[in-house]
Design a protein around this motif. Structure first.
Motif, mmCIF file in Angstrom:
data_model
loop_
_atom_site.group_PDB
_atom_site.id
_atom_site.type_symbol
_atom_site.label_atom_id
_atom_site.label_comp_id
_atom_site.label_asym_id
_atom_site.label_seq_id
_atom_site.Cartn_x
_atom_site.Cartn_y
_atom_site.Cartn_z
ATOM 1 N N SER A 1 32.385 38.689 53.284
ATOM 2 C CA SER A 1 32.494 40.110 53.646
ATOM 3 C C SER A 1 33.600 40.760 52.820
ATOM 4 C CB SER A 1 32.814 40.262 55.133
ATOM 5 O OG SER A 1 34.100 39.731 55.409
ATOM 6 N N TRP A 2 33.745 42.056 52.996
ATOM 7 C CA TRP A 2 34.911 42.762 52.468
ATOM 8 C C TRP A 2 36.000 42.670 53.530
ATOM 9 C CZ3 TRP A 2 34.507 43.501 47.547
ATOM 10 C CH2 TRP A 2 33.262 43.707 46.976
ATOM 11 N N ASP A 3 37.267 42.579 53.112
ATOM 12 C CA ASP A 3 38.341 42.310 54.073
ATOM 13 C C ASP A 3 38.763 43.499 54.921
ATOM 14 O OD1 ASP A 3 39.838 43.786 52.253
ATOM 15 O OD2 ASP A 3 41.462 42.325 52.123
ATOM 16 N N SER A 4 38.251 44.692 54.634
ATOM 17 C CA SER A 4 38.548 45.838 55.496
ATOM 18 C C SER A 4 37.430 46.871 55.365
ATOM 19 C CB SER A 4 39.908 46.452 55.158
ATOM 20 O OG SER A 4 39.923 46.939 53.846
ATOM 21 N N SER A 5 37.463 47.835 56.232
ATOM 22 C CA SER A 5 36.417 48.846 56.290
ATOM 23 C C SER A 5 36.487 49.808 55.106
ATOM 24 C CB SER A 5 36.557 49.645 57.593
ATOM 25 O OG SER A 5 35.645 50.721 57.613
ATOM 26 N N TYR A 6 35.330 50.251 54.662
ATOM 27 C CA TYR A 6 35.277 51.277 53.628
ATOM 28 C C TYR A 6 34.587 52.529 54.168
ATOM 29 C CZ TYR A 6 30.906 48.646 52.844
ATOM 30 O OH TYR A 6 29.729 47.961 53.006
ATOM 31 N N TYR A 7 34.702 52.726 55.474
ATOM 32 C CA TYR A 7 34.171 53.906 56.148
ATOM 33 C C TYR A 7 35.320 54.835 56.521
ATOM 34 C CZ TYR A 7 30.121 50.888 56.543
ATOM 35 O OH TYR A 7 29.080 50.056 56.254
ATOM 36 N N ASN A 8 35.053 56.139 56.566
ATOM 37 C CA ASN A 8 36.032 57.156 56.964
ATOM 38 C C ASN A 8 37.335 57.011 56.179
ATOM 39 O OD1 ASN A 8 37.043 59.351 58.422
ATOM 40 N ND2 ASN A 8 37.873 58.024 60.004
ATOM 41 N N ILE A 9 37.250 57.087 54.888
ATOM 42 C CA ILE A 9 38.402 56.909 53.997
ATOM 43 C C ILE A 9 39.293 58.150 54.041
ATOM 44 C CG2 ILE A 9 39.116 56.555 51.601
ATOM 45 C CD1 ILE A 9 37.779 54.098 52.909
ATOM 46 N N THR A 10 40.590 57.948 54.291
ATOM 47 C CA THR A 10 41.540 59.060 54.350
ATOM 48 C C THR A 10 42.732 58.865 53.415
ATOM 49 O OG1 THR A 10 42.651 58.065 56.247
ATOM 50 C CG2 THR A 10 40.909 59.675 56.724
ATOM 51 N N SER A 11 42.770 57.737 52.696
ATOM 52 C CA SER A 11 43.859 57.485 51.745
ATOM 53 C C SER A 11 43.398 56.423 50.751
ATOM 54 C CB SER A 11 45.121 57.017 52.468
ATOM 55 O OG SER A 11 44.888 55.799 53.134
ATOM 56 N N ASP A 12 44.174 56.266 49.669
ATOM 57 C CA ASP A 12 43.848 55.231 48.687
ATOM 58 C C ASP A 12 43.836 53.865 49.367
ATOM 59 O OD1 ASP A 12 43.824 57.253 46.827
ATOM 60 O OD2 ASP A 12 45.685 56.656 45.850
ATOM 61 N N LYS A 13 42.938 53.006 48.910
ATOM 62 C CA LYS A 13 42.762 51.721 49.591
ATOM 63 C C LYS A 13 42.219 50.679 48.627
ATOM 64 C CE LYS A 13 40.762 50.217 53.934
ATOM 65 N NZ LYS A 13 40.024 50.649 55.119
ATOM 66 N N THR A 14 42.679 49.442 48.777
ATOM 67 C CA THR A 14 42.129 48.311 48.032
ATOM 68 C C THR A 14 41.425 47.398 49.021
ATOM 69 O OG1 THR A 14 43.844 48.433 46.348
ATOM 70 C CG2 THR A 14 42.678 46.339 46.550
ATOM 71 N N ILE A 15 40.199 47.016 48.679
ATOM 72 C CA ILE A 15 39.378 46.190 49.562
ATOM 73 C C ILE A 15 38.987 44.928 48.791
ATOM 74 C CG2 ILE A 15 37.245 46.106 50.889
ATOM 75 C CD1 ILE A 15 37.460 49.187 51.099
ATOM 76 N N LYS A 16 39.228 43.788 49.417
ATOM 77 C CA LYS A 16 39.053 42.495 48.728
ATOM 78 C C LYS A 16 37.832 41.738 49.272
ATOM 79 C CE LYS A 16 42.144 39.015 47.037
ATOM 80 N NZ LYS A 16 43.548 38.618 47.032
ATOM 81 N N ALA A 17 37.133 41.091 48.341
ATOM 82 C CA ALA A 17 35.991 40.236 48.707
ATOM 83 C C ALA A 17 36.516 38.945 49.340
ATOM 84 C CB ALA A 17 35.161 39.908 47.475
ATOM 85 N N THR A 18 35.842 38.494 50.390
ATOM 86 C CA THR A 18 36.172 37.204 51.002
ATOM 87 C C THR A 18 34.958 36.292 50.901
ATOM 88 O OG1 THR A 18 35.518 37.903 53.237
ATOM 89 C CG2 THR A 18 37.833 38.255 52.604
ATOM 90 N N TYR A 19 35.226 34.998 50.834
ATOM 91 C CA TYR A 19 34.165 34.014 50.612
ATOM 92 C C TYR A 19 34.306 32.840 51.567
ATOM 93 C CZ TYR A 19 33.606 36.343 46.092
ATOM 94 O OH TYR A 19 33.405 37.266 45.089
ATOM 95 N N LYS A 20 33.183 32.123 51.751
ATOM 96 C CA LYS A 20 33.167 30.846 52.470
ATOM 97 C C LYS A 20 32.783 29.778 51.456
ATOM 98 C CE LYS A 20 31.811 32.680 56.946
ATOM 99 N NZ LYS A 20 30.779 32.723 57.977
ATOM 100 N N ILE A 21 33.452 28.631 51.539
ATOM 101 C CA ILE A 21 33.163 27.544 50.618
ATOM 102 C C ILE A 21 31.813 26.908 50.975
ATOM 103 C CG2 ILE A 21 34.349 25.730 51.923
ATOM 104 C CD1 ILE A 21 35.393 24.764 49.121
ATOM 105 N N LEU A 22 31.031 26.571 49.960
ATOM 106 C CA LEU A 22 29.753 25.893 50.187
ATOM 107 C C LEU A 22 30.029 24.409 50.466
ATOM 108 C CD1 LEU A 22 27.573 27.436 47.340
ATOM 109 C CD2 LEU A 22 27.471 27.957 49.773
ATOM 110 N N LYS A 23 29.249 23.823 51.343
ATOM 111 C CA LYS A 23 29.450 22.411 51.664
ATOM 112 C C LYS A 23 28.390 21.578 51.028
ATOM 113 C CE LYS A 23 31.955 23.247 55.820
ATOM 114 N NZ LYS A 23 32.275 22.878 57.131
ATOM 115 N N VAL B 1 39.239 54.232 46.137
ATOM 116 C CA VAL B 1 38.960 52.964 46.814
ATOM 117 C C VAL B 1 38.658 51.954 45.711
ATOM 118 C CG1 VAL B 1 37.460 51.727 48.415
ATOM 119 C CG2 VAL B 1 38.091 54.104 48.870
ATOM 120 N N THR B 2 39.441 50.883 45.687
ATOM 121 C CA THR B 2 39.277 49.850 44.673
ATOM 122 C C THR B 2 38.782 48.579 45.341
ATOM 123 O OG1 THR B 2 41.080 50.813 43.381
ATOM 124 C CG2 THR B 2 40.433 48.549 42.841
#
Length: 83
Positions: free
Chosen positions: A61-83, A25-26
């Protein structure tokens, strides 16, 4: 064939088992820069890294779940812009 006190039986049973290699998991930042890679046993949860920071943004948040991993997976950080 099995035999016993109660008689003979032609019943037999086959059991199969599948072994699974650990999955990678990356976790990556918004720009695909690697934050952390972890090996996770099949069906287990990955442990997320510390919350990343990005100037002018707040982590959402992270863009996908990192629970119950059954295969290789890349998970990306998501952000909200500050106003």
């Amino acid at each position: 064939m099995a035999s016993g006190e109660g008689g003979d039986s032609s019943y037999s049973s086959t059991v199969s088992c599948t072994a699974h290699a650990p999955s990678k998991v990356t976790f990556v930042d918004w720009n695909d820069e690697e934050i952390q890679t972890v090996d996770v046993k099949y069906g287990e949860d990955a442990k997320s890294p510390e919350i990343p920071t990005r100037e002018g943004y707040t982590f959402s948040s992270w863009d996908s779940s990192y629970y119950n991993i059954t295969s290789d997976k890349t998970i990306k950080a998501t952000y909200k812009i500050l106003k």
